[in-house]
Design an enzyme around this catalytic site. Structure first.
Site, short mmCIF file in Angstrom:
data_model
loop_
_atom_site.label_atom_id
_atom_site.label_comp_id
_atom_site.label_asym_id
_atom_site.label_seq_id
_atom_site.Cartn_x
_atom_site.Cartn_y
_atom_site.Cartn_z
CE1 TYR A 1 1.70 -6.26 5.88
CE2 TYR A 1 1.30 -7.15 8.07
CZ TYR A 1 2.12 -7.01 6.97
OH TYR A 1 3.36 -7.61 6.97
CD GLU A 2 0.88 -1.04 8.07
OE1 GLU A 2 0.33 0.06 8.17
OE2 GLU A 2 1.27 -1.69 9.06
N GLY A 3 -3.23 -0.64 4.49
CA GLY A 3 -4.01 -0.17 3.35
C GLY A 3 -3.98 -1.20 2.24
#
Length: 603
Positions: free
Chosen positions: A419-421
């Site tokens: 997550y978050e890239g």
């Protein structure tokens, strides 16, 4: 010293230590105890559009909020204490392994910060104040079924209304804390495209979409046609509700623009960078707690004889910490946990220095922070996961059982590389955007800071050998940066692209070695002062080796030096293998036909 700057002049070391002592106490008394309990009970539960979070979270949230822990870094003008971000990260490290809980207040604080930075005075009054107070919750509604990493492909639409608001319609997935019973209202920053705006990321705007509409006096109105349609069933972070959200099913979801039109991506990245640093902290925190559990177990688990007494039939069995292979795993865990912590703190310090500086210094420190964010997020989470794997290994078969939390540390940690890239995206960000930022000046500034540490310790007989090793790899990192630049000039663009992830790992590995040298230098100075105060000759190796058993401070600082020595001598050399592989310019991964990845009738 940050406290010598005007921005942080109201703080001192005593205040910082009191804050950290308080967070440690709350963690030990309230957070650790429910970690396994929440997981075994199934975590968040969905029922007919509503989500019940673990009952334990309500009490923890109340205690931490009343202690002011969620607004430590918020400016006094917005109702916070305005502490340095470095102290905030040091405080949050106590809790960040329990991200199943922390995502509720963290997502809220992040969304509130967006409104703080880009909202109107009215929006701050209506939404931000209650969000910082943790009365209302917040999210970031970005991901869609067909628009995950490719944000520009999103389909959520915003239709302009005569009163200046927008009607929002669309569906989002993987929305952390999207629905829960912790907050009275949820405020969703939603990425959407205004009807008629261009496709791709340039046409994206961001909107404030509350679960309950908010009246001008701040009271809650009617439901806003925002619905949770389900939650994900995950391998970890079970306490965190990962929601599917639907906006405007009945054509009556009202949102208001945050910031300017078509600036959604720019605004979103404000929150994203904070979140990515938070993921690095999750890696550090989880690595630390896994290591400490493994260390405690290794000291008490008695199994086998000391290898020196293997041929002695009368020898007693010993704690497994005396076995070389267990010590190898513990040193790997210790050196990475400490190195990752230093990397997170360095990023935070850069942010604090940027906020407390003026002129060119602002650009320098903010540039270094931007350069390090993808490294901190990717290397921090990958190595954090590796440490949790070794934590299981230290426990042997018991690490695979529910009796201990080791497998949960690993399960909860895995999401951080996604997550978050994803970490692959972090690597592309580093190579494509950060490495050449300001014509390479940011990268050169970072190298200059690393070389300052080498210059400080190269003449110290106790640290000269480690300094020499670290300097070799600082120069290697500089050379690889130049090599990637030459690839661009020669039209070999795919070399940096296909090797972005190995390059990031090389930068992460070398960065941790530099930070270990820095920490070892500080530790050696402290040790020499202690030896002098105790009247111990620094060359008396026998006395110095025995001293940690009776002096915790000496044990701590000697541990720092040995941790640095282990990392620099045993882990740092892997950075050279990354560089050697990159320079072979092998393109087999691009040349192979898709059909050749697997062959067989059922594939």
């Amino acid at each position: 010293d940050l406290t010598q700057t005007e921005k942080f002049a109201d703080f001192d070391q005593e205040m910082f230590e009191m804050t950290l002592d308080l967070t440690k106490q709350i963690c030990e008394e309230h957070v650790l105890g429910c970690y396994q309990e929440v997981d075994s009970e199934g975590g968040a539960q969905f029922d007919k559009g509503s989500v019940k979070i673990p009952h334990q979270y309500h009490g923890i949230h109340k205690i931490m909020n009343e202690a002011g822990l969620f607004t430590m870094g918020v400016s006094p003008e917005s109702g916070g204490q305005g502490m340095p971000y470095t102290i905030c990260m040091a405080s949050y490290e106590y809790y960040s392994f329990h991200m199943g809980f922390m995502l509720y207040p963290e997502a809220t604080a992040g969304a509130a910060h967006l409104i703080d930075a880009f909202g109107t005075d009215r929006q701050k009054k209506l939404y931000m104040e209650k969000m910082y107070a943790q009365e209302w919750g917040g999210t970031m509604c970005l991901t869609e079924a067909d628009a995950g990493s490719d944000v520009g492909a999103l389909k959520t639409k915003a239709v302009r209304q005569p009163d200046g608001t927008f009607k929002i319609s669309g569906a989002k997935i993987f929305i952390t804390s999207g629905e829960n019973d912790l907050f009275k209202n949820m405020v969703h920053p939603v990425l959407a495209r205004i009807e008629g705006d261009p496709v791709g990321t340039k046409g994206i705007s961001i909107f404030i979409v509350p679960k309950y509409r908010v009246k001008e006096d701040g009271s809650l109105g009617e439901l806003n046609d925002v619905h949770c349609t389900g939650i994900e069933h995950k391998m970890g972070l079970k306490g965190s509700a990962t929601c599917s959200m639907s906006f405007g099913d009945n054509g009556d979801c009202i949102g208001e623009l945050l910031g300017e039109e078509r600036q959604g991506m720019k605004i979103m990245f404000q929150m994203m960078n904070e979140a990515r640093l938070g993921m690095g902290l999750q890696g550090s925190s989880t690595a630390s707690v896994s290591y400490l559990h493994a260390l405690a177990y290794a000291k008490e688990r008695v199994q086998g004889k000391n290898i020196k007494d293997m041929m002695n039939p009368d020898a007693q069995n010993v704690p497994i910490i005396q076995h070389p292979d267990v010590r190898r795993m513990l040193m790997y865990m210790k050196s990475h946990a400490e190195g990752l912590r230093a990397l997170v703190y360095l990023c935070s310090l850069c942010l604090d220095k940027a906020h407390a500086s003026s002129g060119d210094e602002v650009d320098k420190w903010s540039g270094i922070m931007d350069f390090l964010i993808p490294v901190c997020k990717s290397y921090g989470t990958d190595m954090g996961f590796k440490v949790t794997e070794l934590g299981i290994q230290c426990f042997g078969g018991y690490g695979f059982c529910n009796d201990y939390p080791m497998h949960q540390f690993m399960r909860d940690m895995k999401i951080a590389s996604l997550y978050e890239g994803t970490n692959g995206i972090q690597a592309l960000d580093l190579v494509a955007r950060k490495l050449g930022a300001k014509n390479g000046a940011v990268f050169m500034n970072y190298l200059a800071e690393m070389n300052k540490t080498f210059d400080a310790y190269k003449g110290d007989a106790r640290l000269a050998d480690m300094s020499k090793d670290v300097k070799e790899y600082i120069d290697l990192m500089a050379a690889m940066g130049m090599y990637f630049a030459s690839c661009g000039k020669e039209g070999k663009f795919m070399i940096p692209i296909t090797n972005a992830y190995p390059f990031l790992n090389m930068v992460g590995c070398i960065s941790l070695a530099w930070l270990h040298l820095w920490m070892a230098g500080v530790a050696e100075e402290k040790l020499q002062a202690i030896y002098k105060a105790k009247g111990i000759d620094p060359t008396d190796k026998k006395a110095i080796i025995a001293l940690p058993s009776e002096d915790k401070e000496v044990a701590f600082y000697q541990g720092k030096v040995f941790s640095a020595e282990y990392y620099i001598k045993n882990v740092l050399p892997t950075a050279k293998s990354y560089a050697e592989a990159i320079k072979k310019e092998d393109m087999s991964l691009m040349k192979i036909n898709d059909a050749s990845f697997a062959c067989g009738e059922n594939l």
